[in-house]
Design a protein around this motif. Structure first.
Motif, short mmCIF file in Angstrom:
data_model
loop_
_atom_site.label_atom_id
_atom_site.label_comp_id
_atom_site.label_asym_id
_atom_site.label_seq_id
_atom_site.Cartn_x
_atom_site.Cartn_y
_atom_site.Cartn_z
N SER A 213 -21.90 66.74 11.13
CA SER A 213 -21.61 66.43 12.53
C SER A 213 -22.83 65.76 13.17
N VAL A 214 -22.60 65.05 14.25
CA VAL A 214 -23.69 64.38 14.96
C VAL A 214 -24.73 65.39 15.43
N GLU A 215 -24.25 66.53 15.92
CA GLU A 215 -25.17 67.55 16.44
C GLU A 215 -26.09 68.09 15.35
N VAL A 216 -25.51 68.45 14.21
CA VAL A 216 -26.31 69.02 13.13
C VAL A 216 -27.24 67.97 12.53
N ILE A 217 -26.75 66.76 12.32
CA ILE A 217 -27.60 65.70 11.78
C ILE A 217 -28.76 65.42 12.73
N SER A 218 -28.49 65.45 14.04
CA SER A 218 -29.56 65.24 15.02
C SER A 218 -30.65 66.29 14.87
N ARG A 219 -30.23 67.53 14.66
CA ARG A 219 -31.21 68.61 14.50
C ARG A 219 -32.01 68.41 13.20
N CYS A 220 -31.33 67.93 12.16
CA CYS A 220 -32.02 67.67 10.89
C CYS A 220 -33.07 66.57 11.07
N LEU A 221 -32.71 65.52 11.81
CA LEU A 221 -33.65 64.43 12.05
C LEU A 221 -34.85 64.92 12.86
N LYS B 243 -29.49 56.98 16.87
CA LYS B 243 -29.56 56.41 18.22
C LYS B 243 -29.88 57.49 19.25
N LYS B 244 -29.26 58.65 19.05
CA LYS B 244 -29.42 59.74 20.01
C LYS B 244 -30.84 60.31 19.99
N THR B 245 -31.40 60.48 18.80
CA THR B 245 -32.71 61.13 18.68
C THR B 245 -33.87 60.13 18.65
N LYS B 246 -33.54 58.84 18.39
CA LYS B 246 -34.58 57.82 18.23
C LYS B 246 -35.53 58.19 17.10
N LYS B 247 -34.99 58.87 16.09
CA LYS B 247 -35.76 59.23 14.90
C LYS B 247 -35.30 58.39 13.73
N LEU B 248 -36.23 57.74 13.06
CA LEU B 248 -35.87 56.94 11.91
C LEU B 248 -35.61 57.84 10.72
N CYS B 249 -34.57 57.54 10.01
CA CYS B 249 -34.24 58.27 8.79
C CYS B 249 -34.41 57.30 7.65
N ALA B 250 -35.63 57.39 7.33
CA ALA B 250 -36.04 56.48 6.31
C ALA B 250 -35.04 56.44 5.18
#
Length: 363
Positions: A42-50, A81-88
């Motif tokens: 989910s977007v929420e869980v992936i955001s937390r992972c990032l 996009k939400k976290t502005k964290k790159l997921c290399a």
């Protein structure tokens, strides 16, 4: 300075251990590879992972179809996009702060390879009792039950003999005897393999894998199913890494690279050879020479090797990877955190030692 003083020299300033942890100026050289599965897509869980530091997103095609994983990938893009964290897959977005951004996602496609799977058409748990017999059959029309399991390989009866060890479970293996079993081949009867179950367990879920300890399975390392996924989903999303499961020889890597080069768009995709059995261990040097990186699949290695030998191979393999200037990835580092919020002390120490040795990590 006398020798007694040298013996008392602190390798680490003990007082520093009590100081609060703080982010360093330099970014970590260790990357975290996160597998996006049913509970983490989910977007929420992936955001937390990032936010927690996930660097590479891994898509495991052992389960789920292309449409399922495509939806997960789209969720990953939203989370970035939400976290502005790159997921290399790289893609361009113009919606971040109303300015154009180039977002880079490092995507790893994990192949199934010559993996033996139980064909379970139902979703009911299957209880297996110690000291009872279980038939493994290639007849996939039969229903899975506590006494019979259909499998996806017709050559098992020719590959094994009485006394061989077979492990069976949803994951290989957490060490929990309630979710996986080990069996001894009792008899080979036609195409069927009759096994004696050594411990009681309940198989839950829809995916159960088999691993025959130190026995060659006569299946291609890159089967047609994997080629189809690579040529469709892989090309569409321009995957950066191909995790080649059950790599056994250097020739496996060469054949995979030849296939990628024919696809054009994936000619630059890096191949990480996944070492999962004794065959890969014996041929490790030639595999390392051909591959762009190495993944040590400690779950399966702990079946082909005595558990106390796995860390020795890990140390030697990581050293060779460092000397060759190629990334090394270790798997199964925080198994307990599937059920608990905090890792065990042993897991934390394991991760720390892996980092100090120069590993990438995979969760």
């Amino acid at each position: 300075m006398n020798s007694n003083h040298l013996l008392l020299e602190e390798p680490i300033r003990m007082a520093s251990i009590l100081e609060p942890s703080r982010s360093g100026y330099f970014p970590s050289m260790t990357r975290i590879v996160g597998t996006l599965g049913p509970k983490s897509r989910s977007v929420e869980v992936i955001s937390r992972c990032l936010m927690a530091g996930m660097s590479v997103a891994r898509f495991d095609f052992t389960w789920g179809d292309a449409e399922y994983h495509q939806e997960t990938l789209e969720n990953l893009r939203i989370a970035i996009k939400k976290t502005k964290k790159l997921c290399a897959v790289s893609f361009i977005s113009s919606s971040l702060d109303e300015k154009p951004y180039v977002i880079t996602i490092w995507v790893m496609l994990d192949t199934t390879g010559p993996e033996l799977l139980v064909v379970n058409k139902g979703d009911q748990p299957i209880p297996l009792e110690a000291d009872s017999l279980l038939v493994l059959t290639p007849d996939q029309e039969k229903e899975a039950s506590p006494s019979l399991l259909p499998i996806n390989f017709s050559g098992l009866a020719k590959a094994v003999k009485p006394g061989d060890t077979i492990f069976l479970g949803q994951y290989l293996f957490t060490g929990s005897e309630t979710t996986s079993v080990w069996m001894e081949v009792s008899e080979v009867k036609g195409d069927d393999v009759i096994c004696l179950i050594k411990n009681s367990a309940v198989l839950a879920g829809t995916l159960y894998t088999l691993h025959v300890s130190q026995v060659h399975i006569d299946l291609p390392t890159l089967p047609d199913k994997d080629k189809e996924v690579i040529s469709t989903w892989g090309v569409k999303n321009s995957v950066d890494f191909l995790s080649l499961s059950h790599a056994r020889t250097g020739q496996d890597i060469r054949q995979a690279r030849e296939y990628l080069s024919k696809l054009g768009d994936l000619s630059q995709t890096q191949i990480y050879a996944k070492i999962e059995n004794v065959e890969g261990l014996v041929n490790f040097d030639e595999i390392l020479q051909e591959a762009d990186g190495i993944i040590l699949a400690r779950g399966n290695l702990g079946i082909d090797l005595p558990p106390e030998k796995v860390f020795l191979f890990q140390k030697a393999a990581v050293y060779k990877c460092n000397m060759a200037g190629k990334p090394a990835v270790v798997t199964r580092v925080v198994d307990s955190m599937t059920d608990n919020l905090r890792p065990t002390r042993a897991e934390a120490t394991d991760v720390a030692n892996a980092v100090l040795d120069g590993n990438y990590l995979v969760l």
